[in-house]
Design a protein around this motif. Structure first.
Motif, PDB file in Angstrom:
ATOM      1  N   ASP A 109      25.742  30.970  28.972  1.00  0.00           N
ATOM      2  CA  ASP A 109      25.119  31.220  27.678  1.00  0.00           C
ATOM      3  C   ASP A 109      24.754  32.696  27.576  1.00  0.00           C
ATOM      4  N   THR A 110      25.335  33.397  26.588  1.00  0.00           N
ATOM      5  CA  THR A 110      25.093  34.832  26.469  1.00  0.00           C
ATOM      6  C   THR A 110      23.713  35.139  25.904  1.00  0.00           C
ATOM      7  N   ALA A 111      22.962  34.120  25.527  1.00  0.00           N
ATOM      8  CA  ALA A 111      21.593  34.368  25.074  1.00  0.00           C
ATOM      9  C   ALA A 111      20.746  34.956  26.199  1.00  0.00           C
ATOM     10  N   LYS A 112      21.144  34.685  27.433  1.00  0.00           N
ATOM     11  CA  LYS A 112      20.424  35.240  28.581  1.00  0.00           C
ATOM     12  C   LYS A 112      20.555  36.762  28.630  1.00  0.00           C
ATOM     13  N   LEU A 113      21.583  37.309  27.968  1.00  0.00           N
ATOM     14  CA  LEU A 113      21.815  38.752  28.014  1.00  0.00           C
ATOM     15  C   LEU A 113      21.140  39.478  26.848  1.00  0.00           C
ATOM     16  N   ALA A 114      20.456  38.725  26.005  1.00  0.00           N
ATOM     17  CA  ALA A 114      19.610  39.280  24.942  1.00  0.00           C
ATOM     18  C   ALA A 114      20.376  40.200  24.009  1.00  0.00           C
ATOM     19  N   GLY A 115      21.676  39.979  23.836  1.00  0.00           N
ATOM     20  CA  GLY A 115      22.431  40.769  22.894  1.00  0.00           C
ATOM     21  C   GLY A 115      22.696  42.213  23.309  1.00  0.00           C
ATOM     22  N   ALA A 116      22.468  42.552  24.572  1.00  0.00           N
ATOM     23  CA  ALA A 116      22.682  43.919  25.072  1.00  0.00           C
ATOM     24  C   ALA A 116      24.173  44.257  25.079  1.00  0.00           C
ATOM     25  N   GLU A 117      24.489  45.549  24.846  1.00  0.00           N
ATOM     26  CA  GLU A 117      25.871  46.006  24.872  1.00  0.00           C
ATOM     27  C   GLU A 117      26.409  46.075  26.268  1.00  0.00           C
ATOM     28  N   ARG A 118      25.553  46.565  27.190  1.00  0.00           N
ATOM     29  CA  ARG A 118      25.955  46.666  28.600  1.00  0.00           C
ATOM     30  C   ARG A 118      24.844  46.051  29.446  1.00  0.00           C
ATOM     31  N   VAL A 119      25.259  45.205  30.402  1.00  0.00           N
ATOM     32  CA  VAL A 119      24.281  44.507  31.238  1.00  0.00           C
ATOM     33  C   VAL A 119      24.663  44.728  32.682  1.00  0.00           C
ATOM     34  N   LEU A 120      23.697  45.262  33.456  1.00  0.00           N
ATOM     35  CA  LEU A 120      23.913  45.456  34.885  1.00  0.00           C
ATOM     36  C   LEU A 120      23.703  44.126  35.591  1.00  0.00           C
ATOM     37  N   LEU A 121      24.697  43.704  36.359  1.00  0.00           N
ATOM     38  CA  LEU A 121      24.593  42.450  37.122  1.00  0.00           C
ATOM     39  C   LEU A 121      24.120  42.758  38.524  1.00  0.00           C
ATOM     40  N   ARG A 122      22.928  42.288  38.804  1.00  0.00           N
ATOM     41  CA  ARG A 122      22.304  42.577  40.095  1.00  0.00           C
ATOM     42  C   ARG A 122      22.663  41.465  41.066  1.00  0.00           C
ATOM     43  N   GLY A 142      30.578  45.330  38.229  1.00  0.00           N
ATOM     44  CA  GLY A 142      29.173  44.945  38.249  1.00  0.00           C
ATOM     45  C   GLY A 142      28.458  45.102  36.936  1.00  0.00           C
ATOM     46  N   VAL A 143      29.159  45.466  35.858  1.00  0.00           N
ATOM     47  CA  VAL A 143      28.540  45.630  34.546  1.00  0.00           C
ATOM     48  C   VAL A 143      29.253  44.710  33.559  1.00  0.00           C
ATOM     49  N   ALA A 144      28.469  43.943  32.794  1.00  0.00           N
ATOM     50  CA  ALA A 144      29.022  43.079  31.754  1.00  0.00           C
ATOM     51  C   ALA A 144      28.920  43.813  30.424  1.00  0.00           C
ATOM     52  N   VAL A 145      30.093  44.011  29.791  1.00  0.00           N
ATOM     53  CA  VAL A 145      30.160  44.768  28.544  1.00  0.00           C
ATOM     54  C   VAL A 145      30.523  43.821  27.414  1.00  0.00           C
ATOM     55  N   ARG A 146      29.746  43.854  26.346  1.00  0.00           N
ATOM     56  CA  ARG A 146      30.029  42.987  25.213  1.00  0.00           C
ATOM     57  C   ARG A 146      31.274  43.500  24.478  1.00  0.00           C
ATOM     58  N   ARG A 147      32.135  42.500  24.093  1.00  0.00           N
ATOM     59  CA  ARG A 147      33.379  42.873  23.432  1.00  0.00           C
ATOM     60  C   ARG A 147      33.693  41.845  22.350  1.00  0.00           C
ATOM     61  N   ARG A 148      34.251  42.326  21.248  1.00  0.00           N
ATOM     62  CA  ARG A 148      34.653  41.440  20.161  1.00  0.00           C
ATOM     63  C   ARG A 148      35.946  40.717  20.562  1.00  0.00           C
ATOM     64  N   ILE A 149      35.977  39.414  20.301  1.00  0.00           N
ATOM     65  CA  ILE A 149      37.169  38.626  20.625  1.00  0.00           C
ATOM     66  C   ILE A 149      37.502  37.719  19.435  1.00  0.00           C
ATOM     67  N   GLU A 150      38.684  37.142  19.495  1.00  0.00           N
ATOM     68  CA  GLU A 150      39.110  36.142  18.506  1.00  0.00           C
ATOM     69  C   GLU A 150      39.708  34.971  19.265  1.00  0.00           C
ATOM     70  N   VAL A 151      39.178  33.784  18.977  1.00  0.00           N
ATOM     71  CA  VAL A 151      39.640  32.583  19.672  1.00  0.00           C
ATOM     72  C   VAL A 151      40.552  31.773  18.746  1.00  0.00           C
ATOM     73  N   GLY A 152      41.423  30.974  19.389  1.00  0.00           N
ATOM     74  CA  GLY A 152      42.325  30.103  18.637  1.00  0.00           C
ATOM     75  C   GLY A 152      41.979  28.648  18.881  1.00  0.00           C
ATOM     76  N   SER A 153      42.932  27.916  19.425  1.00  0.00           N
ATOM     77  CA  SER A 153      42.715  26.493  19.680  1.00  0.00           C
ATOM     78  C   SER A 153      41.687  26.307  20.778  1.00  0.00           C
ATOM     79  N   ILE A 154      40.911  25.238  20.629  1.00  0.00           N
ATOM     80  CA  ILE A 154      39.853  24.921  21.599  1.00  0.00           C
ATOM     81  C   ILE A 154      40.058  23.495  22.075  1.00  0.00           C
ATOM     82  N   SER A 155      40.151  23.343  23.389  1.00  0.00           N
ATOM     83  CA  SER A 155      40.267  22.007  23.975  1.00  0.00           C
ATOM     84  C   SER A 155      38.957  21.650  24.649  1.00  0.00           C
ATOM     85  N   ILE A 156      38.969  20.522  25.328  1.00  0.00           N
ATOM     86  CA  ILE A 156      37.761  20.085  26.010  1.00  0.00           C
ATOM     87  C   ILE A 156      37.386  21.049  27.128  1.00  0.00           C
TER      88      ILE A 156
END
Length: 424
Positions: free
Chosen positions: A410-423, A377-391
């Motif tokens: 869109d993660t803009a809804k989470l306002a850049g928070a480190e941890r977000v409680l999903l209600r 129930g908690v969304a935690v921001r994490r650093r990732i690395e992406v490779g190939s991107i398809s449609i």
């Protein structure tokens, strides 16, 4: 008389009362413990979260492992791969026998050009051919006559030679008898020599004359053969005045009206080969360097995918796009019409057995460098690395594990928070 409360009193069992009181206390304690077990974790999550977001506003998906096809989605329009424009083979009058939109078979006559010049020339060349044929026949007859005359002359000289030989034999016998003088004997020798020489020359002349006559016949035959080829060429020109469809297809456009005068090389009609349709695509300039002839493609038509490949790609950029042609690998889809728009995917690359997630707005909002992982129930921001991107999918090089849930929205809804409680 005042009544008392004796009729309402009941004897009290102190021991039963204590049991009930204890049971109530235990039940209340259990209820409180249950409430604490349910509420305290939520309170702890709420206390450790930076913000709270309604879970119904977010779309999530699991990280999976499999093959990822990197592709680009482009719009294409159906065009004819073979669209011949037929022109007039000679000057004349056009008789139109087809109309625009008509389905025609291979070899079917579309326009006939009436050319008096070609018809007149054909009659002249045929007449010349007949004259040469008669000349060849006459020369062959003359050759046989000359050969007969030469044989007769040789035969006559052979007879004269035999007579000269007999005369020489008689002169020899007469000389031996002393009845012939030397002059007459020499004359007989001369006659025999002359007869032999004439026969030999006649035979040599016969051979030479025969070779000459054969050469004359062959020369006349060669002239006749050349004239026959001229006649065949003019007949071909006359046959080509009937303009035929080179393919089985559809008449796209008729350029002249019936009984119009036309000149040599003037456009008459264009035909579309419906069995050789291709898809013309407009590729974004940013993908042009990765696309070449042979790049696999998939054309979507009537709810079905049809395999193809890039047949050609233009070297020029027009309006930030590059024009290309996609040819079908197998059969052409049925009911496909020229100019029809179809969705086309160009398959740039295939990555085998990789971590991947569905493509979503998180990729653009996070710049492909971060994602929110959902856990309890908690969304935690994490650093990732992406490779190939398809449609539809994104390759994950690092930062995520198979089976984890991430936020695709869109993660803009989470306002850049480190941890977000999903209600809920």
């Amino acid at each position: 008389m005042i009544r008392d409360t004796s009729t309402m009193d009941r004897p009290v069992d102190r021991r039963a009362a204590r049991v009930r009181r204890r049971a109530l206390l235990l039940a209340g304690g259990a209820l409180l413990a249950l409430l604490a077990a349910l509420v305290v974790p939520g309170l702890r999550r709420w206390a450790s979260s930076d913000t709270v977001v309604d879970a119904g506003r977010l779309r999530t998906a699991a990280v999976t492992r499999g093959d990822l096809v990197r592709d680009v989605d482009v719009q294409g329009s159906v065009v004819a791969a073979f669209r011949p424009n037929l022109t007039s083979p000679a000057r004349g009058v056009a008789r139109v026998e087809a109309r625009a939109g008509q389905v025609v078979a291979r070899g079917e006559v579309l326009v006939r050009v009436e050319s008096p010049e070609v018809a007149s020339r054909l009659e002249q060349e045929r007449s010349t051919l007949l004259s040469l044929q008669a000349d060849v026949a006459r020369q062959r007859l003359a050759t046989r006559q000359a050969a007969l005359a030469r044989r007769q002359q040789v035969r006559r000289l052979e007879v004269l030679l035999e007579a000269a030989k007999r005369a020489m034999e008689r002169a020899e016998r007469t000389r031996q008898m002393g009845l012939l003088n030397e002059v007459e004997y020499e004359e007989a020798e001369d006659d025999l020599a002359i007869a032999r020489m004439q026969l030999e020359l006649a035979r040599e002349e016969g051979v030479l004359e025969a070779d000459t006559l054969v050469f004359e016949v062959e020369n006349r035959v060669s002239q006749m053969d050349r004239q026959r080829m001229v006649v065949a060429d003019v007949e071909r020109q006359l046959e080509e005045l009937a303009v035929r469809s080179p393919v089985a297809g559809l008449v796209a456009r008729v350029e002249v009206a019936d009984r119009d005068s036309v000149t040599a090389g003037q456009p008459l009609v264009s035909v579309v080969d419906l069995s050789q349709l291709e898809v013309e695509v407009q590729v974004p300039e940013s993908y042009a360097a990765e696309i070449a002839a042979g790049t696999p493609a998939v054309v979507r038509h009537d709810g079905r995918d049809w395999e193809g490949a890039v047949a050609s790609i233009s070297p020029e950029v027009e309006g930030s796009r590059v024009r290309g042609r996609v040819a079908f690998s197998g059969a052409v889809p049925p009911n496909l019409k020229q100019g029809q728009r179809v969705a086309t995917r160009l398959l740039l690359d295939t990555r085998r057995d990789v971590l991947k997630v569905p493509r979503g707005p998180f990729l653009e909002s996070g710049g492909g460098r971060e994602a929110y992982v959902v856990d309890d129930g908690v969304a935690v921001r994490r650093r990732i690395e992406v490779g190939s991107i398809s449609i539809s999918e994104v390759e994950i090089l690092s930062g995520l594990e198979e089976g984890e849930q991430i936020v695709l929205s869109d993660t803009a809804k989470l306002a850049g928070a480190e941890r977000v409680l999903l209600r809920d």
